[in-house]
Design a protein around this motif. Structure first.
Motif, PDB file in Angstrom:
ATOM      1  N   VAL A 358      -1.175   1.304   2.917  1.00  0.00           N
ATOM      2  CA  VAL A 358      -1.651   0.028   2.388  1.00  0.00           C
ATOM      3  C   VAL A 358      -0.561  -0.563   1.494  1.00  0.00           C
ATOM      4  O   VAL A 358       0.054   0.139   0.687  1.00  0.00           O
ATOM      5  CB  VAL A 358      -2.955   0.218   1.597  1.00  0.00           C
ATOM      6  N   VAL A 359      -0.337  -1.872   1.628  1.00  0.00           N
ATOM      7  CA  VAL A 359       0.772  -2.551   0.968  1.00  0.00           C
ATOM      8  C   VAL A 359       0.250  -3.422  -0.168  1.00  0.00           C
ATOM      9  O   VAL A 359      -0.790  -4.077  -0.045  1.00  0.00           O
ATOM     10  CB  VAL A 359       1.543  -3.425   1.980  1.00  0.00           C
ATOM     11  N   ALA A 360       0.994  -3.440  -1.293  1.00  0.00           N
ATOM     12  CA  ALA A 360       0.679  -4.345  -2.400  1.00  0.00           C
ATOM     13  C   ALA A 360       1.950  -4.630  -3.175  1.00  0.00           C
ATOM     14  O   ALA A 360       2.886  -3.822  -3.194  1.00  0.00           O
ATOM     15  CB  ALA A 360      -0.377  -3.746  -3.323  1.00  0.00           C
ATOM     16  N   ALA A 361       1.989  -5.787  -3.827  1.00  0.00           N
ATOM     17  CA  ALA A 361       3.113  -6.140  -4.694  1.00  0.00           C
ATOM     18  C   ALA A 361       2.884  -5.548  -6.075  1.00  0.00           C
ATOM     19  O   ALA A 361       1.774  -5.605  -6.611  1.00  0.00           O
ATOM     20  CB  ALA A 361       3.243  -7.652  -4.798  1.00  0.00           C
ATOM     21  N   ASN A 362       3.944  -4.981  -6.648  1.00  0.00           N
ATOM     22  CA  ASN A 362       3.839  -4.476  -8.006  1.00  0.00           C
ATOM     23  C   ASN A 362       3.883  -5.642  -8.987  1.00  0.00           C
ATOM     24  O   ASN A 362       4.359  -6.732  -8.666  1.00  0.00           O
ATOM     25  CB  ASN A 362       4.977  -3.491  -8.301  1.00  0.00           C
ATOM     26  N   ARG A 363       3.394  -5.394 -10.206  1.00  0.00           N
ATOM     27  CA  ARG A 363       3.317  -6.458 -11.204  1.00  0.00           C
ATOM     28  C   ARG A 363       4.672  -6.803 -11.807  1.00  0.00           C
ATOM     29  O   ARG A 363       4.765  -7.750 -12.580  1.00  0.00           O
ATOM     30  CB  ARG A 363       2.357  -6.041 -12.323  1.00  0.00           C
ATOM     31  N   ASP A 364       5.723  -6.033 -11.478  1.00  0.00           N
ATOM     32  CA  ASP A 364       7.029  -6.339 -12.055  1.00  0.00           C
ATOM     33  C   ASP A 364       7.680  -7.554 -11.415  1.00  0.00           C
ATOM     34  O   ASP A 364       8.712  -8.036 -11.883  1.00  0.00           O
ATOM     35  CB  ASP A 364       7.956  -5.128 -11.966  1.00  0.00           C
ATOM     36  N   GLY A 365       7.111  -8.072 -10.326  1.00  0.00           N
ATOM     37  CA  GLY A 365       7.600  -9.297  -9.722  1.00  0.00           C
ATOM     38  C   GLY A 365       8.683  -9.133  -8.678  1.00  0.00           C
ATOM     39  O   GLY A 365       9.056 -10.110  -8.023  1.00  0.00           O
ATOM     40  N   HIS A 366       9.188  -7.914  -8.482  1.00  0.00           N
ATOM     41  CA  HIS A 366      10.258  -7.754  -7.491  1.00  0.00           C
ATOM     42  C   HIS A 366      10.141  -6.461  -6.692  1.00  0.00           C
ATOM     43  O   HIS A 366      11.053  -6.128  -5.934  1.00  0.00           O
ATOM     44  CB  HIS A 366      11.631  -7.815  -8.168  1.00  0.00           C
ATOM     45  N   SER A 367       9.044  -5.728  -6.838  1.00  0.00           N
ATOM     46  CA  SER A 367       8.876  -4.477  -6.102  1.00  0.00           C
ATOM     47  C   SER A 367       7.633  -4.536  -5.230  1.00  0.00           C
ATOM     48  O   SER A 367       6.644  -5.189  -5.572  1.00  0.00           O
ATOM     49  CB  SER A 367       8.758  -3.286  -7.060  1.00  0.00           C
ATOM     50  N   LEU A 368       7.707  -3.831  -4.125  1.00  0.00           N
ATOM     51  CA  LEU A 368       6.579  -3.689  -3.208  1.00  0.00           C
ATOM     52  C   LEU A 368       6.283  -2.208  -3.064  1.00  0.00           C
ATOM     53  O   LEU A 368       7.200  -1.379  -3.047  1.00  0.00           O
ATOM     54  CB  LEU A 368       6.931  -4.277  -1.845  1.00  0.00           C
ATOM     55  N   MET A 369       5.009  -1.858  -2.964  1.00  0.00           N
ATOM     56  CA  MET A 369       4.649  -0.463  -2.782  1.00  0.00           C
ATOM     57  C   MET A 369       3.809  -0.295  -1.524  1.00  0.00           C
ATOM     58  O   MET A 369       3.061  -1.196  -1.122  1.00  0.00           O
ATOM     59  CB  MET A 369       3.878   0.061  -3.995  1.00  0.00           C
ATOM     60  N   VAL A 370       3.970   0.858  -0.901  1.00  0.00           N
ATOM     61  CA  VAL A 370       3.142   1.263   0.225  1.00  0.00           C
ATOM     62  C   VAL A 370       2.516   2.599  -0.143  1.00  0.00           C
ATOM     63  O   VAL A 370       3.232   3.550  -0.480  1.00  0.00           O
ATOM     64  CB  VAL A 370       3.952   1.396   1.527  1.00  0.00           C
ATOM     65  N   VAL A 371       1.191   2.671  -0.099  1.00  0.00           N
ATOM     66  CA  VAL A 371       0.467   3.887  -0.467  1.00  0.00           C
ATOM     67  C   VAL A 371      -0.261   4.393   0.763  1.00  0.00           C
ATOM     68  O   VAL A 371      -1.060   3.665   1.367  1.00  0.00           O
ATOM     69  CB  VAL A 371      -0.530   3.623  -1.609  1.00  0.00           C
ATOM     70  N   GLY A 372       0.026   5.630   1.151  1.00  0.00           N
ATOM     71  CA  GLY A 372      -0.605   6.218   2.323  1.00  0.00           C
ATOM     72  C   GLY A 372      -0.875   7.692   2.123  1.00  0.00           C
ATOM     73  O   GLY A 372      -0.523   8.274   1.088  1.00  0.00           O
ATOM     74  N   PRO A 373      -1.480   8.353   3.111  1.00  0.00           N
ATOM     75  CA  PRO A 373      -1.798   9.782   2.981  1.00  0.00           C
ATOM     76  C   PRO A 373      -0.574  10.669   2.811  1.00  0.00           C
ATOM     77  O   PRO A 373      -0.680  11.776   2.273  1.00  0.00           O
ATOM     78  CB  PRO A 373      -2.527  10.095   4.292  1.00  0.00           C
ATOM     79  N   SER A 374       0.595  10.196   3.256  1.00  0.00           N
ATOM     80  CA  SER A 374       1.801  11.020   3.158  1.00  0.00           C
ATOM     81  C   SER A 374       2.580  10.784   1.876  1.00  0.00           C
ATOM     82  O   SER A 374       3.601  11.437   1.645  1.00  0.00           O
ATOM     83  CB  SER A 374       2.715  10.755   4.356  1.00  0.00           C
ATOM     84  N   GLY A 375       2.129   9.847   1.035  1.00  0.00           N
ATOM     85  CA  GLY A 375       2.823   9.596  -0.215  1.00  0.00           C
ATOM     86  C   GLY A 375       2.886   8.123  -0.552  1.00  0.00           C
ATOM     87  O   GLY A 375       2.222   7.287   0.068  1.00  0.00           O
ATOM     88  N   VAL A 376       3.703   7.813  -1.550  1.00  0.00           N
ATOM     89  CA  VAL A 376       3.883   6.443  -2.021  1.00  0.00           C
ATOM     90  C   VAL A 376       5.369   6.118  -1.980  1.00  0.00           C
ATOM     91  O   VAL A 376       6.206   6.921  -2.395  1.00  0.00           O
ATOM     92  CB  VAL A 376       3.364   6.275  -3.460  1.00  0.00           C
ATOM     93  N   GLU A 377       5.671   4.938  -1.478  1.00  0.00           N
ATOM     94  CA  GLU A 377       7.047   4.454  -1.499  1.00  0.00           C
ATOM     95  C   GLU A 377       7.068   3.094  -2.174  1.00  0.00           C
ATOM     96  O   GLU A 377       6.247   2.223  -1.876  1.00  0.00           O
ATOM     97  CB  GLU A 377       7.603   4.344  -0.086  1.00  0.00           C
ATOM     98  N   GLN A 378       7.989   2.938  -3.104  1.00  0.00           N
ATOM     99  CA  GLN A 378       8.170   1.656  -3.779  1.00  0.00           C
ATOM    100  C   GLN A 378       9.599   1.186  -3.546  1.00  0.00           C
ATOM    101  O   GLN A 378      10.547   1.949  -3.722  1.00  0.00           O
ATOM    102  CB  GLN A 378       7.899   1.787  -5.277  1.00  0.00           C
TER     103      GLN A 378
END
Length: 569
Positions: A358-378
């Motif tokens: 699942v994808v969402a924008a971080n509140r810092d204004g320039h990062s994107l995160m993907v959260v899934g069963p295998s981990g988190v990538e920002q």
């Protein structure tokens, strides 16, 4: 003066006295058992065993410097409480005082709980996780205190926090360099705040009530000093000529901010009143962005048909998200992400990702995160740098917090608190009444609304209490949620249509039925329109007048939409 007396750890106090010695304790310092008593610490320090483990949202009471409950007329003064779970704890107290006490390196500095008519005066609250905390406490005076340099162990880092507390006066305090919020009010109402220096907090202040708290002295027309105030004082009365905005959904302001620290002590004439309520903002431009059939579509609310947002070769998009600037759309496709400005149409080079989720924008204004069963990538979209974090939940939806690198993750077991700054650790899961079918965070960040699968109920989660603090009963089983910009209306989508629920009254305000089922909802930032993604029998975006929910326009699509966003400018 009171009789001098040697103290011992965990002592029970039943008469007034002056402490004659420092104390180092493995548990409580002292417990006060009677009304109308003064404990003068005599300049001595009570030192505890350390702050203990995190217990939020409950108070941490493993060790308390001075513990008092169920009494009236108690005064604690002239000393220090250092290194306890809580420096001083008042519960069910009335007409009692903390004065000239320094409290440091505790989890909670002072915790005032379910009490009234409490005075906290001339005290230093520094280097704690939480500073001065009022919970369900009313009609108190907080005056002349230093609330500074609280440290960050999320949740934490606040100078002054009030929850469900009303009728309090906050005056002549210095709230300085707390690593998180300087002042946070959550459901705190009818409080008066003026003549405070608020300096170097991140951010300075938040108030989630609308039109209830007063951020100035009405008689003198004098407010507070905010170090980040950008206004001018053209008439030289030490008060700025434009208001200072208070972060939160109510659009509150301090209309009479001082332009220098302790400005009220230097002021020699009456305030020249320049304040005028802000004129209504002109409506913002709106573009609806929909994910349908693997393609990203963009359209104005009055469009006859949508257009393609991405290039023609991007036809297998699985996720879209909106940036914090509200005009950048992130599209996730084949483990690449593309950022595109909805106004200019400019798209960045694709950035590669390895995590699927699942994808969402971080509140810092320039990062994107993907959260899934295998981990988190920002990924930092400015530098292209990727970070990886350990996580093994199964996310359904994300709500990035206003706190740095903190994400609420909806899963079948509740809402995980995912701390990216702690390597992806999930120290707590907020229990819900069942698995969430949909989740939405209010614009102020202080509430999350979670629709419970298979039930006709919405859990209301306080993002500071980390708990369900209210519930709203609805007439349908919700599939999607959206919240009005003023945070007064909750829109609920279902297999049959949409309902508008007045949040405060918990009553149905209006409804609309559709042949297709509601896949997603989004609200115009102007609050005047609701956008409904319809799937099944109908492939379309319905544009409704809000909050009356009358259909104004329908935009046909070629495929079922699965996600809808509103970009604005």
């Amino acid at each position: 003066m009171f009789p001098s007396r040697e103290g011992r750890c965990a002592m029970r106090v039943s008469e007034s006295f002056t402490l004659a010695n420092d104390m180092t304790c493995q548990g409580d310092g002292m417990v006060i058992d009677v009304d109308n008593i003064t404990v003068d610490l005599g300049g001595h320090a009570l030192t505890g065993p350390g702050m203990g483990p995190q217990t939020w949202p409950l108070p941490q009471l493993d060790s308390v410097g001075v513990r008092v409950g169920g009494h009236t007329g108690v005064t604690i003064r002239n000393g220090k409480t250092i290194g306890f779970s809580t420096g001083i704890y008042f519960i069910d107290m009335e007409s009692s005082t903390i004065e000239n006490v320094t409290t440091q390196r505790n989890r909670f500095g002072f915790y005032i709980h379910a009490s009234k008519k409490i005075t906290v005066r001339a005290s230093d609250v520094e280097f704690n996780i939480y500073g001065l905390h009022l919970q369900n406490s009313d009609d108190s005076l907080l005056q002349g205190n230093l609330l500074a340099r609280q440290t960050y162990n999320s949740p934490g880092g606040y100078g002054l926090y009030m929850y469900a507390s009303k009728g309090n006066r906050v005056i002549e305090n210095t709230i300085d360099s707390n690593i998180n919020w300087g002042i946070w009010f959550s459901d705190a109402k009818e409080n008066v705040i003026f003549h405070n220096n608020v300096v170097g907090n991140n951010p300075q202040v938040s108030d989630n009530t609308e039109g209830s708290n007063i951020w100035y002295d009405a008689q003198t027309k004098e407010g507070n000093y905010w170090a980040d105030y950008k206004g001018k004082d053209a008439d030289g009365d030490h008060v700025g000529d434009t208001p200072y905005p208070i972060l939160g959904p109510g659009g509150m302001v301090d209309p009479y901010p001082f332009v220098e620290k302790d400005g009220w002590t230097k002021k020699r004439r009456a305030t020249i009143d320049h304040y005028e309520p802000a004129a209504p903002r002109p409506p913002r431009g709106v573009t609806i962005v929909a994910l349908a059939g693997g393609a990203v579509k963009a359209m104005r609310p009055d469009a006859s048909q949508p257009g393609d947002l991405l290039a023609g070769d991007s036809r297998n998009v699985t996720q879209i998200a909106l940036g914090t600037d509200e005009r950048t759309v992130y599209s996730y496709t084949d483990r690449f992400v593309v950022a595109q400005d909805i106004v200019t149409g400019n798209a960045t080079t694709k950035r590669s990702l390895t995590v699927d989720g699942v994808v969402a924008a971080n509140r810092d204004g320039h990062s994107l995160m993907v959260v899934g069963p295998s981990g988190v990538e920002q990924i930092d979209l400015e530098t292209g740098q990727n970070e990886y974090f350990d996580y093994h939940g199964r996310p359904e939806a994300l709500a990035p917090s206003y706190k740095h690198n903190h994400v609420f993750v909806a899963t079948s077991r509740g809402i995980d608190l995912l701390y990216l700054n702690l390597g992806g650790r999930t120290p707590y899961t907020i229990p819900l009444d069942g698995p969430p079918a949909a989740m939405a965070m209010a614009g102020s960040g202080t509430r999350i609304y979670a629709a419970i699968a298979g039930m006709r109920i919405i859990d209301v989660v306080d993002t500071e209490q980390y708990a369900v603090t209210d519930r709203i009963t609805i007439d349908v089983q919700a599939t999607s949620l959206a919240i009005s910009p003023r945070e007064d209306i909750l829109y609920v989508g279902s297999g049959n249509g949409v309902e508008a629920v007045a949040i405060r009254e918990k009553k149905l305000a209006s409804s609309a039925a559709f042949l297709g089922s509601v896949a997603d909802l989004a609200v115009s930032p102007n609050g005047d329109q609701l956008y409904v993604a319809l799937a099944g029998l109908t492939h379309a975006i319905a544009v409704l007048d809000a909050p009356r929910l009358r259909v104004a326009h329908v935009i046909e699509l070629d495929n079922d939409p699965s996600r809808i966003l509103v970009a604005s400018y």
